[in-house]
Write a protein that holds these residues in place. Structure first.
Motif, PDB file in Angstrom:
ATOM      1  N   TYR A 171      -9.641  -2.082   9.149  1.00 46.60           N
ATOM      2  CA  TYR A 171      -8.359  -2.241   8.466  1.00 46.60           C
ATOM      3  C   TYR A 171      -7.294  -1.268   8.957  1.00 46.60           C
ATOM      4  O   TYR A 171      -6.103  -1.613   8.967  1.00 46.60           O
ATOM      5  N   GLU A 172      -7.679  -0.060   9.357  1.00 48.59           N
ATOM      6  CA  GLU A 172      -6.694   1.003   9.564  1.00 48.59           C
ATOM      7  C   GLU A 172      -6.623   1.544  10.990  1.00 48.59           C
ATOM      8  O   GLU A 172      -5.606   2.144  11.355  1.00 48.59           O
ATOM      9  N   SER A 197     -15.008  -0.217   7.169  1.00 43.91           N
ATOM     10  CA  SER A 197     -13.800  -0.756   6.553  1.00 43.91           C
ATOM     11  C   SER A 197     -12.558  -0.052   7.100  1.00 43.91           C
ATOM     12  O   SER A 197     -11.560  -0.712   7.444  1.00 43.91           O
ATOM     13  N   ARG A 198     -12.606   1.271   7.196  1.00 41.68           N
ATOM     14  CA  ARG A 198     -11.456   2.017   7.743  1.00 41.68           C
ATOM     15  C   ARG A 198     -11.190   1.623   9.191  1.00 41.68           C
ATOM     16  O   ARG A 198     -10.035   1.509   9.609  1.00 41.68           O
ATOM     17  N   LEU A 239      -6.663  -3.671   0.234  1.00 43.21           N
ATOM     18  CA  LEU A 239      -5.462  -2.939   0.623  1.00 43.21           C
ATOM     19  C   LEU A 239      -4.235  -3.360  -0.178  1.00 43.21           C
ATOM     20  O   LEU A 239      -3.246  -2.625  -0.229  1.00 43.21           O
ATOM     21  N   SER A 243     -10.756 -12.966   4.328  1.00 43.74           N
ATOM     22  CA  SER A 243      -9.978 -11.746   4.141  1.00 43.74           C
ATOM     23  C   SER A 243      -8.769 -11.780   5.061  1.00 43.74           C
ATOM     24  O   SER A 243      -8.612 -12.684   5.885  1.00 43.74           O
ATOM     25  N   GLY A 257       1.211  -7.461   9.514  1.00 42.65           N
ATOM     26  CA  GLY A 257       0.171  -8.440   9.252  1.00 42.65           C
ATOM     27  C   GLY A 257       0.580  -9.709   9.964  1.00 42.65           C
ATOM     28  O   GLY A 257       1.758 -10.086   9.934  1.00 42.65           O
ATOM     29  N   LEU A 263      -8.371  -9.955   7.478  1.00 42.96           N
ATOM     30  CA  LEU A 263      -8.796  -9.389   8.759  1.00 42.96           C
ATOM     31  C   LEU A 263      -8.923 -10.444   9.845  1.00 42.96           C
ATOM     32  O   LEU A 263      -8.830 -10.142  11.025  1.00 42.96           O
ATOM     33  N   SER A 272       0.812  -1.215   0.000  1.00 46.75           N
ATOM     34  CA  SER A 272       0.000   0.000   0.000  1.00 46.75           C
ATOM     35  C   SER A 272       0.846   1.265   0.000  1.00 46.75           C
ATOM     36  O   SER A 272       0.444   2.286  -0.552  1.00 46.75           O
ATOM     37  N   THR A 276      -2.723  -2.733  12.464  1.00 44.26           N
ATOM     38  CA  THR A 276      -3.897  -1.849  12.432  1.00 44.26           C
ATOM     39  C   THR A 276      -5.183  -2.601  12.139  1.00 44.26           C
ATOM     40  O   THR A 276      -6.240  -1.991  12.046  1.00 44.26           O
ATOM     41  N   ARG A 277      -5.113  -3.925  11.979  1.00 39.39           N
ATOM     42  CA  ARG A 277      -6.294  -4.729  11.675  1.00 39.39           C
ATOM     43  C   ARG A 277      -6.788  -5.452  12.921  1.00 39.39           C
ATOM     44  O   ARG A 277      -6.004  -5.833  13.779  1.00 39.39           O
TER      45      ARG A 277
END
Length: 395
Positions: free
Chosen positions: A266-267, A262-263, A121, A228, A209, A230, A12, A237-238
């Motif tokens: 994921y973030e 989603s933000r 992402l 996913s 990750g 996630l 990303s 950040t997930r």
């Protein structure tokens, strides 16, 4: 002259690259580097094997394609006689269609774009890397290597969600990720300890990750990530594992939009969300903030839970391997996990753990515990050489 291959790993905010020679049993690294900080303060870093490392700041506005073009220009300037024979790409999602590396053509690109919603992402940047490389080297084979491929072939019980069976038939199932890392570790473990490599092994890929993979015979049996990237462990950040009822509540009772959700997931979640300090384990370990300590404790707790569950799936644990940034460098996280699993027969050698040794378990430990560096780029290079038919490796 040996064939040369380039690997690209477009994320990303960065594009990692490496140049390999196909003149040995394993690809021989010549140079590696990255353009990182895209979208903020980009910099170009490069390290030559047995040579110098360097870096320089770049213009603030730099696209992924511009970064890729810069990488290829640098390679051609630095190695004018090193014709590129093939280019290998990490592609996060291969869906059900791709269970092995493939040479990319126009039709393949169309199929890979269909997986963008499954890995929002990563997939768009992976494909930007392929498109940029095809423009720069239109006659050179481009090989896509998939993070999901290593996990294909799982049993139904490890692949399915308890939704109507028609959803499973449509491909809404557990895919798993970090497959290139796990495949490399499976091969590396055969060199380190060939007996345990064929037994029941859990590999902990712990980085920004994070996931776990249970293997038998060097093959993936089950993994903590699912549909996913996630699912499973909390990450930088997930969020990791979460009750879907909570997500429904946020959508329905707090009127959160799908984009906002989603933000959040994921973030703004994971170690960053729990600590309010950072997503970086190094910063958390250095912080005196009690929320940083709580985030680390939560991370360790979830790792222990997932390892125990995966051990049950493969009928017992015969070896544990830590890898990736946190797994390779955080003695604190490793100690918390190993000491918390003493009931399984793991015993930690504190001195070896502090040194990040290859083996961090005691001689009396019933189960060996390894710390092994992963190398996704070498795995991509190996697949690229084999898929493009460049050397004896392909035969």
């Amino acid at each position: 002259m040996a064939d040369r291959v380039v690997t690209l790993n477009a994320g990303s905010s960065s594009v990692k690259f490496a140049l390999f020679a196909a003149d040995a049993e394993w690809p021989r690294l010549i140079v590696s580097g990255a353009v990182d900080g895209l979208g903020a303060r980009p910099r170009f870093r490069v390290a030559v094997v047995d040579g110098e490392a360097s870096e320089k700041q770049l213009a603030a506005k730099l696209t992924h394609r511009q970064a890729i073009a810069m990488i290829f220009e640098w390679i051609e300037d630095a190695y004018p006689v090193a014709a590129v024979s093939a280019i290998g790409h990490r592609v996060v999602h291969g869906g059900l269609r791709f269970a092995a590396p493939v040479i990319v053509d126009d039709e393949t690109l169309v199929e890979l774009r269909a997986f963008v919603p499954l890995a929002p992402l990563h997939q768009p940047h992976n494909l930007a890397g392929i498109e940029g490389a095809r423009e720069a080297f239109p006659q050179v084979p481009q090989v896509a290597c998939f993070d999901t491929a290593f996990h294909r072939g799982h049993a139904f019980v490890d692949d399915a969600y308890a939704l109507p069976y028609s959803y499973y038939e449509r491909g809404l199932r557990r895919f798993g990720f970090h497959g290139l890392s796990y495949e490399y570790i499976a091969r590396r473990l055969r060199e380190i300890d060939p007996i345990h490599a064929e037994a029941g092994v859990v590999v902990a890929h712990l980085g920004n990750g994070a996931s776990l993979c249970a293997m038998k015979g060097g093959r993936s049996v089950a993994t903590s990530m699912g549909f996913s990237a996630l699912e499973g462990l909390p990450m930088g950040t997930r969020c990791g594992q979460i009750d879907p009822g909570l997500l429904l509540y946020l959508l329905q009772s707090e009127a959160m939009t799908a984009e906002e959700l989603s933000r959040l997931l994921y973030e703004r979640s994971g170690l960053l969300g729990l600590s309010g300090v950072s997503h970086d384990m190094r910063a958390l370990e250095a912080s005196a903030d009690p929320r940083a300590a709580a985030a680390i404790a939560y991370f360790i707790h979830r790792i222990k839970m997932e390892i125990a569950a995966l051990a049950a799936v493969i009928g017992g644990l015969d070896a544990l391997v830590f890898t990736a940034g946190i797994g390779e460098r955080s003695s604190r996280v490793r100690a918390g996990v190993v000491e918390g699993l003493a009931w399984l027969g793991l015993a930690l050698d504190a001195t070896a753990n502090a040194r990040n040794d290859l083996i961090i378990s005691t001689a009396q430990s019933r189960i060996p515990v390894f710390v092994a560096a992963t190398d996704e780029e070498a795995m991509i290079a190996r697949h690229t050489i084999e898929t493009a038919g460049l050397s004896a490796m392909a035969r």
